[in-house]
Design a protein around this motif. Structure first.
Motif, PDB file in Angstrom:
ATOM      1  N   ASN A 120     -34.488  78.738  91.651  1.00  0.00           N
ATOM      2  CA  ASN A 120     -34.143  78.946  93.054  1.00  0.00           C
ATOM      3  C   ASN A 120     -35.337  79.385  93.908  1.00  0.00           C
ATOM      4  O   ASN A 120     -35.162  79.840  95.040  1.00  0.00           O
ATOM      5  N   PRO A 151     -38.270  79.414  96.528  1.00  0.00           N
ATOM      6  CA  PRO A 151     -38.282  78.725  97.821  1.00  0.00           C
ATOM      7  C   PRO A 151     -39.290  77.586  97.924  1.00  0.00           C
ATOM      8  O   PRO A 151     -39.151  76.710  98.773  1.00  0.00           O
ATOM      9  N   LYS A 205     -41.674  83.075  93.425  1.00  0.00           N
ATOM     10  CA  LYS A 205     -41.942  82.488  94.737  1.00  0.00           C
ATOM     11  C   LYS A 205     -42.108  80.963  94.678  1.00  0.00           C
ATOM     12  O   LYS A 205     -41.848  80.270  95.660  1.00  0.00           O
ATOM     13  N   PRO A 238     -39.777  75.592 101.998  1.00  0.00           N
ATOM     14  CA  PRO A 238     -38.354  75.910 102.141  1.00  0.00           C
ATOM     15  C   PRO A 238     -37.624  74.972 103.091  1.00  0.00           C
ATOM     16  O   PRO A 238     -36.408  74.781 102.966  1.00  0.00           O
ATOM     17  N   LEU A 290     -44.399  80.622 102.805  1.00  0.00           N
ATOM     18  CA  LEU A 290     -43.567  81.807 102.596  1.00  0.00           C
ATOM     19  C   LEU A 290     -43.296  82.553 103.901  1.00  0.00           C
ATOM     20  O   LEU A 290     -42.329  83.304 104.010  1.00  0.00           O
TER      21      LEU A 290
END
Length: 234
Positions: A67, A69, A103, A208, A232
């Motif tokens: 999961n 991003p 991350k 993302p 990020l």
């Protein structure tokens, strides 16, 4: 500048993927906002469409948090000099700072452009994946790299590597002899062609928001770090 030996026989190797069974770039070019279209249910005529499946299918299991991003996709050849440079000089830093911290997740996809041993090595990794040891086999391949088409990835050595990481050799050998993953390897090579790749390693960073940045060659850690940090912050 594309690594000469890797590119020169690329076209010929593509045709060998389903036949052979067992046996740097100087500059960076980032191309943000590659359009990813929804995967069509019916393939239309004309050039293949780039979809999220082009990046995520026909590759390795995900390394890291599923999961995460950000997704890092590498198209590589296990005999490729600059792929080996990336593995030893950059990948470990990415692993420690971004993958192990949740991350970034990473996927490796085959783009076999050097020789038959490249294809056999890909088979070895996918057969190791059947026993949930893909990344261990991936790592031992690059850890034993000594050049292009010089025999280090021979069938005999591939078997030694499988034994060293503790694979069930009967199961792994049966998989290799049966070329069980030929279609996946072929499909991954076709994905690379649809993305118009001409050399290895080639990377795609998917943020993302689904937008991508393309990186050519064994770039230093800082190049990846800058893109990851920018993504990020979105």
């Amino acid at each position: 500048m594309i690594h000469g030996p890797s590119l020169a026989i690329g076209a010929g190797i593509a045709s060998l993927v389903i036949i052979v069974i067992f046996f740097g770039f100087g500059d960076i070019t980032n191309q943000p906002e590659l359009v990813i279209e929804p995967t069509p249910t019916i393939q239309k005529e004309g050039p293949p469409k780039i979809t999220m499946n082009t990046f995520l299918d026909n590759g390795s299991p995900i390394l890291g948090n599923t999961n995460a991003p950000i997704t890092l996709v590498e198209f590589g050849d296990y005999q490729c000099h600059f792929c080996n440079v990336f593995f030893h000089s950059t990948e470990d830093d990415i692993l420690k700072k971004y993958i192990e911290t949740g991350k970034v997740r990473m996927i490796f996809k085959d783009f076999n452009i050097i020789g038959p041993d490249s294809i056999n090595a890909s088979h070895g990794a996918h057969c190791a994946d059947d026993q949930e040891l893909f990344w261990e086999y991936h790592d031992i391949l690059y850890s034993n790299w000594t050049g292009e088409n010089n025999g280090w990835a021979s069938s005999e050595n591939l078997g030694k590597f499988a034994h060293e990481i503790g694979l069930d050799m009967d199961e792994w050998t049966e998989c290799m002899v049966g070329a069980n993953h030929s279609q996946v390897i072929l499909a991954s090579n076709e994905d690379a062609k649809s993305l118009e790749l001409t050399g290895t390693p080639s990377f795609f960073i998917i943020g993302p928001d689904g937008k991508t940045t393309r990186i050519f060659g064994a770039q230093p850690f800082e190049v990846f770090e800058n893109i990851f940090e920018a993504e990020l912050k979105k």
